[in-house]
Enzyme design. Structure first.
Site, mmCIF file in Angstrom:
data_model
loop_
_atom_site.group_PDB
_atom_site.id
_atom_site.type_symbol
_atom_site.label_atom_id
_atom_site.label_comp_id
_atom_site.label_asym_id
_atom_site.label_seq_id
_atom_site.Cartn_x
_atom_site.Cartn_y
_atom_site.Cartn_z
ATOM 1 C CG ASN A 1 -0.438 -0.210 2.367
ATOM 2 O OD1 ASN A 1 0.779 -0.221 2.646
ATOM 3 N ND2 ASN A 1 -1.454 0.342 3.361
ATOM 4 N NE ARG B 1 2.661 1.874 12.557
ATOM 5 C CZ ARG B 1 2.117 2.141 11.013
ATOM 6 N NH1 ARG B 1 1.476 3.088 10.184
ATOM 7 N NH2 ARG B 1 2.196 0.571 10.749
ATOM 8 C CD GLN C 1 -3.113 4.162 14.415
ATOM 9 O OE1 GLN C 1 -3.352 5.083 13.588
ATOM 10 N NE2 GLN C 1 -3.993 3.323 14.313
ATOM 11 C CG HIS D 1 -4.019 4.196 10.022
ATOM 12 N ND1 HIS D 1 -3.149 3.127 11.356
ATOM 13 C CD2 HIS D 1 -3.839 4.844 9.192
ATOM 14 C CE1 HIS D 1 -2.488 2.908 9.897
ATOM 15 N NE2 HIS D 1 -2.337 3.552 8.761
#
Length: 383
Positions: A151, A289, A318, A337
């Site tokens: 990705n 991050r 998260q 995210h």
């Protein structure tokens, strides 16, 4: 084809020697027999039926259930991953493979690794395995791997979008429309062209290089900081300048994009002192991050105006709690995210997971660039 292209672009990871004292030892490859495989993904709920390629969800389970069960393996999928009574905890003692994702991370702690007596393989469906206690995984001689390159395009495109959103002051304009307002001055007084601005990426790995490639047509002044310099020919093609000293690069930048992995060295790197080195009015994009930023230092900088805008899709922790201060700080363009879990990205990392499971069942090595931990050795980017 997309996975082949991604693999062709991947850079081989070097290795770091493991400590001599081990918690316990695991086989690198599969032992014979049926395997218990657990996947932890986010729920699609009512959106599951809206797109048949929504494979990164609990409901579609990477599209590999039928294949796994046809081979005699047990495949359990859940989104319930937190607390002592969660569904994941029920399977920790006897699972062989755990598939996790950065978008709904199941935190694989030292305690979980110690209790997972049959665990042989930790797979990340996507990129970024910092939700795993890598030191404990090294000591246990587990295999930790991810779908490198799956990705990178998704994230780089998202970063470019966020740069433009901040530079053009897009969010206040959108909010005006939603609220039935019309005040051009309130938007345009801090809206700029991207052309001619200095954009620096902190990290120039796969995603950082793709971002530089996409920024080049905007006629920006492109800078990058990384542990190693890009190949001179590629550097020339990108039109980017290497900055060996991060502290010297930061004051030059109108826009800073963070593209480094989360390690013990990078955790909290952008603290109060580092942010103070940035140009007043800087814009920051962070899809790397959330823990690379000092949470409160960023809030203070956005509130004072030293940071004029911040956008990203990564948080610490998260999912972000409702009272997370980044939700309420001024001049942000944050989202959950999402950057790496486009439908195209999902199809690539689902195909990658299937390929790596197939190799695991056959006792074959993975592509070298996919290893984060192999035989007690940690890839250098996670040192």
């Amino acid at each position: 084809m997309a996975m082949k292209r991604a693999a062709a672009c991947a850079v081989k990871a070097a290795a770091v020697a493991a400590p001599s004292s081990l918690l316990f030892s695991r086989n690198l490859h599969t032992s014979p027999g049926s395997k218990k495989i657990v996947g932890v993904f986010y729920k699609a709920n009512e959106y599951a039926e809206k797109n048949p390629n929504f494979v990164g969800s609990v409901e579609r389970a990477l599209g590999i259930r039928e294949w796994l069960e046809s081979k005699g393996h047990q495949y359990i999928v859940t989104d319930d991953k937190e607390g002592p009574d969660c569904e994941l905890e029920k399977h920790i003692p006897d699972l062989h493979v755990l598939i996790t994702t950065p978008f709904h991370p199941a935190y694989v702690t030292r305690d979980r690794i110690k209790r997972a007596k049959n665990l042989e393989l930790l797979l990340t469906a996507g990129i970024g395995s910092d939700h795993v206690d890598l030191k404990a995984a090294v000591e246990a001689k587990l295999t930790v791997a991810e779908i490198t390159g799956s990705n990178t395009v998704s994230v780089a495109e998202d970063e470019l979008m966020r740069v433009l959103i901040l530079v053009r002051n897009f969010v206040p304009g959108y909010q005006q429309v939603i609220n039935g307002e019309w005040n051009v001055s309130a938007i345009s007084y801090r809206s700029y062209d991207l052309e001619g601005k200095t954009v620096g990426t902190v990290g120039a790995g796969r995603i950082g290089r793709l971002l530089l490639q996409r920024l080049k047509p905007f006629n920006c002044n492109l800078l990058y900081h990384d542990r190693a310099r890009i190949d001179p020919e590629l550097e020339s093609q990108l039109g980017a300048t290497f900055e060996e000293d991060l502290d010297k690069m930061l004051p030059k930048c109108d826009v800073v994009v963070i593209n480094m992995p989360l390690t013990e060295k990078t955790r909290g790197l952008f603290n109060k002192e580092k942010i103070a080195k940035l140009k007043k009015g800087v814009l920051i994009v962070n899809n790397a991050r959330g823990a690379i930023m000092d949470t409160q230092a960023l809030v203070d900088a956005c509130s004072s105006g030293h940071v004029a805008g911040y956008s990203g899709d990564v948080w610490n922790p998260q999912p972000a709690p409702k009272d997370h201060p980044w939700r309420y700080m001024p001049n942000h363009a944050m989202t959950p995210h999402i950057s790496g879990t486009t439908i195209d990205g999902q199809l690539r990392y689902a195909a990658g997971v299937k390929d790596m499971l197939d190799r695991y069942f056959k006792g074959e090595d993975f592509p070298q660039q996919n290893y984060i931990v192999k035989e007690g050795v940690l890839a250098p980017q996670y040192r």
